[in-house]
Design a protein around this motif. Structure first.
Motif, PDB file in Angstrom:
ATOM      1  N   ALA A   1       0.831  -1.203   0.000  1.00  0.00           N
ATOM      2  CA  ALA A   1       0.000   0.000   0.000  1.00  0.00           C
ATOM      3  C   ALA A   1       0.868   1.256   0.000  1.00  0.00           C
ATOM      4  CB  ALA A   1      -0.930  -0.009   1.221  1.00  0.00           C
ATOM      5  N   GLU A   2       1.917   1.248   0.800  1.00  0.00           N
ATOM      6  CA  GLU A   2       2.843   2.384   0.815  1.00  0.00           C
ATOM      7  C   GLU A   2       3.558   2.521  -0.517  1.00  0.00           C
ATOM      8  OE1 GLU A   2       4.117   2.328   5.540  1.00  0.00           O
ATOM      9  OE2 GLU A   2       5.653   2.194   3.991  1.00  0.00           O
ATOM     10  N   MET A   3       4.039   1.418  -1.046  1.00  0.00           N
ATOM     11  CA  MET A   3       4.772   1.434  -2.314  1.00  0.00           C
ATOM     12  C   MET A   3       3.936   2.036  -3.429  1.00  0.00           C
ATOM     13  SD  MET A   3       5.955  -1.799  -4.630  1.00  0.00           S
ATOM     14  CE  MET A   3       4.434  -1.711  -5.593  1.00  0.00           C
ATOM     15  N   GLN A   4       2.685   1.617  -3.512  1.00  0.00           N
ATOM     16  CA  GLN A   4       1.811   2.110  -4.564  1.00  0.00           C
ATOM     17  C   GLN A   4       1.589   3.612  -4.433  1.00  0.00           C
ATOM     18  OE1 GLN A   4      -2.028   0.216  -4.705  1.00  0.00           O
ATOM     19  NE2 GLN A   4      -2.428   0.832  -6.808  1.00  0.00           N
ATOM     20  N   ALA A   5       1.444   4.090  -3.201  1.00  0.00           N
ATOM     21  CA  ALA A   5       1.224   5.519  -2.980  1.00  0.00           C
ATOM     22  C   ALA A   5       2.486   6.337  -3.258  1.00  0.00           C
ATOM     23  CB  ALA A   5       0.758   5.749  -1.545  1.00  0.00           C
ATOM     24  N   GLN A   6       3.660   5.717  -3.102  1.00  0.00           N
ATOM     25  CA  GLN A   6       4.924   6.440  -3.248  1.00  0.00           C
ATOM     26  C   GLN A   6       5.441   6.481  -4.682  1.00  0.00           C
ATOM     27  OE1 GLN A   6       6.874   3.969  -0.323  1.00  0.00           O
ATOM     28  NE2 GLN A   6       7.033   5.634   1.158  1.00  0.00           N
ATOM     29  N   LEU A   7       4.998   5.569  -5.523  1.00  0.00           N
ATOM     30  CA  LEU A   7       5.431   5.587  -6.925  1.00  0.00           C
ATOM     31  C   LEU A   7       4.882   6.823  -7.628  1.00  0.00           C
ATOM     32  CD1 LEU A   7       4.936   1.836  -7.908  1.00  0.00           C
ATOM     33  CD2 LEU A   7       7.103   3.089  -7.992  1.00  0.00           C
ATOM     34  N   PRO A   8       5.637   7.389  -8.569  1.00  0.00           N
ATOM     35  CA  PRO A   8       5.110   8.524  -9.333  1.00  0.00           C
ATOM     36  C   PRO A   8       3.791   8.181 -10.014  1.00  0.00           C
ATOM     37  CG  PRO A   8       7.460   8.221  -9.745  1.00  0.00           C
ATOM     38  CD  PRO A   8       7.016   7.031  -8.956  1.00  0.00           C
ATOM     39  N   ALA A   9       2.935   9.168 -10.157  1.00  0.00           N
ATOM     40  CA  ALA A   9       1.608   8.950 -10.753  1.00  0.00           C
ATOM     41  C   ALA A   9       1.722   8.268 -12.114  1.00  0.00           C
ATOM     42  CB  ALA A   9       0.878  10.283 -10.879  1.00  0.00           C
ATOM     43  N   GLY A  10       0.935   7.229 -12.284  1.00  0.00           N
ATOM     44  CA  GLY A  10       0.889   6.526 -13.559  1.00  0.00           C
ATOM     45  C   GLY A  10       1.959   5.471 -13.766  1.00  0.00           C
ATOM     46  N   ILE A  11       2.890   5.339 -12.820  1.00  0.00           N
ATOM     47  CA  ILE A  11       3.972   4.362 -12.965  1.00  0.00           C
ATOM     48  C   ILE A  11       3.543   3.031 -12.364  1.00  0.00           C
ATOM     49  CG2 ILE A  11       6.323   3.753 -12.294  1.00  0.00           C
ATOM     50  CD1 ILE A  11       6.196   5.918 -14.403  1.00  0.00           C
ATOM     51  N   ILE A  12       3.608   1.989 -13.179  1.00  0.00           N
ATOM     52  CA  ILE A  12       3.337   0.626 -12.719  1.00  0.00           C
ATOM     53  C   ILE A  12       4.622  -0.178 -12.910  1.00  0.00           C
ATOM     54  CG2 ILE A  12       2.008  -1.488 -13.082  1.00  0.00           C
ATOM     55  CD1 ILE A  12      -0.255   0.269 -14.153  1.00  0.00           C
ATOM     56  N   PRO A  13       5.126  -0.811 -11.877  1.00  0.00           N
ATOM     57  CA  PRO A  13       6.398  -1.546 -12.003  1.00  0.00           C
ATOM     58  C   PRO A  13       6.308  -2.668 -13.027  1.00  0.00           C
ATOM     59  CG  PRO A  13       5.742  -1.319  -9.690  1.00  0.00           C
ATOM     60  CD  PRO A  13       4.566  -0.899 -10.512  1.00  0.00           C
ATOM     61  N   ASP A  14       7.383  -2.821 -13.782  1.00  0.00           N
ATOM     62  CA  ASP A  14       7.491  -3.963 -14.692  1.00  0.00           C
ATOM     63  C   ASP A  14       7.872  -5.220 -13.922  1.00  0.00           C
ATOM     64  OD1 ASP A  14       7.152  -2.553 -17.316  1.00  0.00           O
ATOM     65  OD2 ASP A  14       8.931  -1.493 -16.590  1.00  0.00           O
ATOM     66  N   LEU A  15       8.603  -5.036 -12.820  1.00  0.00           N
ATOM     67  CA  LEU A  15       8.982  -6.148 -11.960  1.00  0.00           C
ATOM     68  C   LEU A  15       8.891  -5.719 -10.508  1.00  0.00           C
ATOM     69  CD1 LEU A  15      12.193  -7.677 -13.647  1.00  0.00           C
ATOM     70  CD2 LEU A  15       9.924  -8.713 -13.560  1.00  0.00           C
ATOM     71  N   VAL A  16       8.359  -6.598  -9.667  1.00  0.00           N
ATOM     72  CA  VAL A  16       8.381  -6.410  -8.221  1.00  0.00           C
ATOM     73  C   VAL A  16       9.082  -7.626  -7.638  1.00  0.00           C
ATOM     74  CG1 VAL A  16       7.028  -6.167  -6.101  1.00  0.00           C
ATOM     75  CG2 VAL A  16       6.240  -5.073  -8.224  1.00  0.00           C
TER      76      VAL A  16
END
Length: 415
Positions: A162-177
């Motif tokens: 939940a924190e990670m998703q909120a901290q990523l720049p808007a519109g950025i979805i990781p290609d790998l986690v």
């Protein structure tokens, strides 16, 4: 799940702020990618384990368990989170830890828990310790706080996502986690929370070679108990992944689970300390070590999030970590040489060494009435390609030798 995790995260903010999600320029440049590190080593107890413990306690106390004694079993990080939360809620706790737990983790657990906890050291491995804790609960009526296999623990660990998703720049979805795996609570929680955002194939799970509980369970299609576990990566050296966690992860491919050599993890620990000034424990270095296993071809141009799970490193282990790292990087090797017992033989041997070769260990005892003697020698060099040259020189000189660097049984006896 998302609503419950978001509520757990809101409650968690009364305990500590969000851990940073940082772009690591050093790793990003190496792999040609944008690599974020989710720094769980910067929580109050230097690991993510405090999250699950807090969520479990919060819910148990809300349902009337404040007057009971809480109990846990842990190789260290869960114990520290447990102790911190015991003091926060001012409830009594008993911590069972393996005898092999690093002293630094034992001392930190005492510090975090203060007067609210007691510590009992039982067994060489986590699973033995865990059984002792369960027996204690059965005899005393205490409340068992599992390290990973409980819905409230999983929900608490999911707050990392939940924190990670909120901290990523808007519109950025990781290609790998990239997620480290021990008992599986972190991976079960994070994949569950992110399933509507991150594609299933975008997850990578990393385990130490000596404790591949998720990998082996996926291969067989059911949870298995490993017959033997290497406890060097103590924070992830679990002989059996949690049943609930496997149920959450069983849909992933075995190809998504990376098994990482313990010595490769040591390379990561020393590099991150020397280059970045970041102190990582072996389990905390798993996800960064996975980057090397994936390689630049698999990472270039991608956005990657690697969860750094813990930084509780006992510096008394540093000489062993450095030794393992050098051996893995082929910068140090050990040989047993068969050398003639004659004047000048040692001088002739030294002439075979290159300018970048250095003798780090030398053991020899001359024996009477023998033409040849055996020598144990450790050699360090600056570049791994120096060793093929050195072995060629040994061969040309007619030396009989055995490289014992990767012979674990023999190396453990003499190194």
């Amino acid at each position: 799940m998302k609503q419950a995790v978001d509520h757990a995260l809101e409650a968690l903010r009364t305990l500590f702020p969000a851990t940073p999600l940082q772009i690591n320029e050093h790793l990003s440049a190496r792999y040609g990618a944008t690599i974020y590190l989710k720094r769980e080593d910067l929580s109050p107890v230097r690991s993510y384990k405090i999250r699950g413990a807090f969520n479990f306690f919060r819910k148990a106390i809300e349902t009337g368990a404040r007057d009971r004694t809480f109990v846990c079993a842990s190789a260290g990080n869960h114990a520290q989170g447990f102790a911190f939360v015991c003091r926060h809620f001012e409830v009594p706790g008993v911590v069972f830890m393996p005898v092999t737990t690093p002293q630094q983790k034992i001392d930190k657990t005492r510090m975090f828990g203060g007067e609210f906890i007691s510590i009992r050291l039982v067994g060489d491995f986590f699973d033995q310790c865990y059984q002792a804790a369960r027996d204690h609960v059965n005899h005393t009526g205490g409340v068992m706080v599992p390290p990973f296999d409980h819905l409230d623990i999983i929900e608490g660990q999911a707050t990392v996502a939940a924190e990670m998703q909120a901290q990523l720049p808007a519109g950025i979805i990781p290609d790998l986690v990239i997620l480290p795996v021990g008992g599986g609570g972190l991976s079960a929680g994070m994949t569950g929370y992110l399933k509507s955002v991150v594609a299933p194939q975008s997850f990578r799970f990393c385990e130490p070679e000596g404790a591949p509980s998720l990998k082996r369970s996926l291969e067989t299609g059911a949870v298995i108990t490993l017959e033997q576990v290497d406890n060097f990566v103590d924070g992830a050296a679990v002989g059996r992944i949690g049943d609930l966690n496997f149920a959450a992860l069983k849909g992933f491919s075995t190809d998504q689970v990376l098994l990482l050599a313990e010595n490769a993890i040591c390379v990561t620990i020393t590099e991150m300390l020397n280059v970045e000034g970041v102190v990582l424990e072996p389990a905390g270095a798993l996800s960064i070590t996975a980057l090397e296993a994936i390689g630049r071809e698999g990472l270039e141009g991608k956005t990657v999030v690697a969860v750094v799970s813990g930084g509780n490193f006992d510096f008394e282990r540093l000489p062993d970590v450095k030794e393992r790292a050098m051996r893995h990087a082929c910068l140090k090797k050990y040989f047993i040489l068969r050398m003639a017992q004659r004047p000048g033989a040692l001088k002739d041997f030294l002439g075979l060494l290159g300018e970048e070769d250095d003798i780090a260990r030398f053991e020899y005892l001359k024996k009477s009435a023998r033409n040849f003697g055996s020598i144990l020698i450790g050699i360090e060099t600056k570049h791994p390609d120096n060793f093929p040259r050195l072995k060629a020189a040994f061969d040309q000189a007619g030396l009989r030798y055995q490289d014992i660097t990767d012979n674990e049984i023999l190396a453990n006896l003499v190194i």
